[in-house]
Design an enzyme around this catalytic site. Sequence first.
Site, PDB file in Angstrom:
ATOM      1  N   MET A  84      55.312  32.618  15.124  1.00 39.67           N
ATOM      2  CA  MET A  84      55.247  31.341  15.834  1.00 39.67           C
ATOM      3  C   MET A  84      53.822  31.047  16.286  1.00 39.67           C
ATOM      4  SD  MET A  84      56.719  32.192  19.646  1.00 39.67           S
ATOM      5  CE  MET A  84      55.939  30.705  20.269  1.00 39.67           C
ATOM      6  N   CYS A  85      53.510  29.751  16.352  1.00 41.09           N
ATOM      7  CA  CYS A  85      52.250  29.297  16.938  1.00 41.09           C
ATOM      8  C   CYS A  85      52.575  28.155  17.897  1.00 41.09           C
ATOM      9  CB  CYS A  85      51.231  28.917  15.873  1.00 41.09           C
ATOM     10  SG  CYS A  85      51.705  27.555  14.776  1.00 41.09           S
ATOM     11  N   TRP A  86      51.631  27.257  18.106  1.00 43.36           N
ATOM     12  CA  TRP A  86      51.824  26.201  19.104  1.00 43.36           C
ATOM     13  C   TRP A  86      52.966  25.258  18.731  1.00 43.36           C
ATOM     14  CZ3 TRP A  86      51.570  24.589  23.790  1.00 43.36           C
ATOM     15  CH2 TRP A  86      51.585  23.223  24.090  1.00 43.36           C
TER      16      TRP A  86
ATOM     17  N   SER B 103      50.743  29.786  12.204  1.00 37.68           N
ATOM     18  CA  SER B 103      51.910  30.606  11.861  1.00 37.68           C
ATOM     19  C   SER B 103      52.232  30.516  10.375  1.00 37.68           C
ATOM     20  CB  SER B 103      53.122  30.180  12.688  1.00 37.68           C
ATOM     21  OG  SER B 103      53.394  28.799  12.537  1.00 37.68           O
TER      22      SER B 103
ATOM     23  N   TYR C  41      55.949  27.098  19.781  1.00 38.47           N
ATOM     24  CA  TYR C  41      56.120  27.236  21.229  1.00 38.47           C
ATOM     25  C   TYR C  41      56.608  25.939  21.854  1.00 38.47           C
ATOM     26  CZ  TYR C  41      55.013  27.437  26.162  1.00 38.47           C
ATOM     27  OH  TYR C  41      55.096  27.348  27.529  1.00 38.47           O
TER      28      TYR C  41
END
Length: 357
Positions: free
Chosen positions: A102-104, A110, A131
Amino acid sequence: MPARSNPCRQMKIGVATIAQLAEFDQIVDVRSPAEFAEDHIPGAINCPVLDDAQRAEVGTLYKQVSPFAARRLGGAYAAQAIGRHIEQQFQDKPKQWRPLIMCWRGGMRSGSMVTVLRAVGWDACQLDGGYKAFRHQVMADLAAWPARHAWRVVSGPTGSAKTRLLQALARHGGQVLDLETLANHRGSVLGDLPDSPQPGQKAFETQLWQALQGLDPARPVFVEAESRKIGNLHLPESLMVAIRHGALLPIEAPLAARVDFLQEDYRFWIERPELLSARLSALRALRGAETVARWQGWIAEGRFRDLVEALLSEHYDPSYRASQARHFGDALPAAMHTESLTAEAIDALAQRVLAQG
């Protein structure tokens, strides 16, 4: 070992949703260390694709030069970081390892790691929405979940050992939500814990979300009566409404017992008299410069018992009585009395509380 379903194929290949978090062996958060420190999914590990300085550099390049230039530099940084994480973090992972990356917001950071990990042979998936999707789910659940519980609200003037009572209730099998422990604050002008800062608002809400997630709606939940803020942190309005509609459990103890308890429980302030004196300055506008100066003089003289008794009788107790009258009027139930607030007495009080249901 029974075969597990492949969550990545419930949507498009390599993508999973917030509802599928529990289906993965590890959540890998590839955001920068500062983003991860602010808040993250409980149990996630941080394997940044860009560190804080690189993220700032790539962002500046994106705005000032071009998206292509930013992606070119970011791609070089990401390739180095992903290789390093595979070598240092993932070398011992078996082929069956299933990570969720996962990333932002489920974008390039990601996506790049998922591409490489899947090329290696791991069934890596990217969290759809990243996120931001998790944060949206946390806020939606915090708005809905408090109303599904029956709350037992422990109240009482400052020094009534309410947090210690909650801990005793939990030891004896009671279901407890300890807000002050989650907030890392005692909930008053002297509630700061020296050398132990509060979490940020987002991290606090994630901890609260995790705590609520573990509660059984079929059993009552014991919680301390709180104001809308604990230190610098705001409680969700939905939780405040639910608590204020809960069954009140007032605790009553003699002033002398409360003074004894606070002298021990707040010893960290007594051991830092200069810090304590400075902190009391915040009460000048409310209690007057002369009163605060008298309290500070007692600190300088080491008269801590006199100080604690005066703080209770002249500051905390009047505020508590006014709050109770404002919120409950004459509708307060009878208090549960204890003559002492020793560990043994608190333990016995917890058993009495649980016995009454």
